[in-house]
Design an enzyme around this catalytic site. Structure first.
Site, PDB file in Angstrom:
ATOM      1  N   SER A 145       0.827  -1.207   0.000  1.00 60.78           N
ATOM      2  CA  SER A 145       0.000   0.000   0.000  1.00 60.78           C
ATOM      3  C   SER A 145       0.855   1.250   0.000  1.00 60.78           C
ATOM      4  CB  SER A 145      -0.903   0.004   1.243  1.00 60.78           C
ATOM      5  OG  SER A 145      -1.525   1.274   1.412  1.00 60.78           O
ATOM      6  N   TYR A 158      -1.104  -0.264  10.190  1.00 62.63           N
ATOM      7  CA  TYR A 158      -1.284  -0.665   8.794  1.00 62.63           C
ATOM      8  C   TYR A 158      -0.076  -0.267   7.950  1.00 62.63           C
ATOM      9  CZ  TYR A 158      -3.347  -0.879   4.107  1.00 62.63           C
ATOM     10  OH  TYR A 158      -3.604  -1.151   2.787  1.00 62.63           O
ATOM     11  N   LYS A 162       2.516  -2.766   5.979  1.00 62.48           N
ATOM     12  CA  LYS A 162       2.657  -2.731   4.528  1.00 62.48           C
ATOM     13  C   LYS A 162       4.073  -2.340   4.110  1.00 62.48           C
ATOM     14  CE  LYS A 162      -1.386  -4.053   3.061  1.00 62.48           C
ATOM     15  NZ  LYS A 162      -1.520  -5.376   2.406  1.00 62.48           N
TER      16      LYS A 162
END
Length: 261
Positions: A145, A158, A162
């Site tokens: 991401s 997150y 990633k």
């Protein structure tokens, strides 16, 4: 013909998180390029819908309803591919995600869960698939991401996971060369269920689009097409790379509005 390099005729892929969104679009795109697919996610009804689209493309899908938060469950998909199709050429580690949360509310357990779901699961499947991929000269595509590259409040878990997946891609590519290629896609804002709250709100959607250099939100097929490229002979001289498919983002295109401490 140059387009022949994009064909995956007779190959076999495993796609995780394939019930909807990027995973579903990827499974269908791979089928359209000539591959059979093992598709995995939690929801059986969604998998059946995707399998029907794969069949419409003239290929076969094997749906595997499974909780992919378990690395062991993810690893088992490699054996399923070999038992069902006799080979394995491609792994697409698409499953992942973690809800935004302020830094001081991100417990150690929350961080560990994010890492397990986004990195450990991909590692487990990659390791399980490696012997078959070495045999076929296959490849791995990890779905990372843009938040693993840019900084925005609320994305510590997150974004860190990633970013780890992106560097894992480089390290795994070094370990598995020259027989197996490993690449990743750094995904920007894509119109999937994860962005429903934005896409369904004209004001938020316009704000996000205006903050994106290409002035639009991406489509799942944008990512699926990149997977086909990386998996095929068209991308055959690429390994250990992270392709940024994000509309040109250099900063987050939607802030969560978290206040200063």
């Amino acid at each position: 013909m140059i387009l022949d390099r994009f064909k995956l005729t007779g190959q076999v892929a495993v796609v995780t998180g394939a019930g909807r969104g990027i995973g579903a679009a990827t499974a269908v795109a791979l089928a359209e390029a000539g591959a059979d697919v093992v598709i995995a996610s939690r929801t059986e009804s969604q998998l059946k819908d995707v399998a029907a689209l794969v069949a419409d493309a003239g290929r076969r899908a094997v749906p595997v309803p499974v909780d992919l938060s378990s690395p062991d469950a993810a690893a088992a998909l490699a054996a399923t591919a070999v038992s069902e199709f006799g080979r394995l050429d491609l792994v697409v580690n698409n499953v992942g995600g973690t809800y935004p949360r302020p830094l001081l509310e991100s417990t150690v357990e929350f961080m560990e869960e994010a890492f397990r779901f986004n990195v450990a699961t991909a590692h487990a499947l990659t390791v399980a698939a490696a012997p078959s991929l070495v045999e076929t000269g296959g490849s791995v595509v990890n779905i990372s991401s843009v938040m693993g590259r840019v900084a925005g409040r609320g994305f510590a878990a997150y974004g860190t996971a990633k970013a780890a997946l992106a560097h894992y891609t480089r390290l795994a590519a070094a370990d598995l060369a020259p027989r197996v290629r490993v690449n990743a896609i750094s995904v920007g804002s894509v119109a999937t269920s994860a962005l429903e709250i934005v896409v369904g709100n004209p004001e938020l959607k316009e704000k996000m689009e205006s903050a994106t250099p290409l002035r639009k939100i991406g489509e799942a097929e944008d990512i699926a097409a990149t997977v086909v490229f990386l998996a095929s002979r068209a991308g055959g001289y690429i390994t250990g790379k992270i392709l940024e498919v994000d509309g040109g983002l250099q900063t987050p295109n939607l802030e969560l509005g978290l206040p200063d401490l």
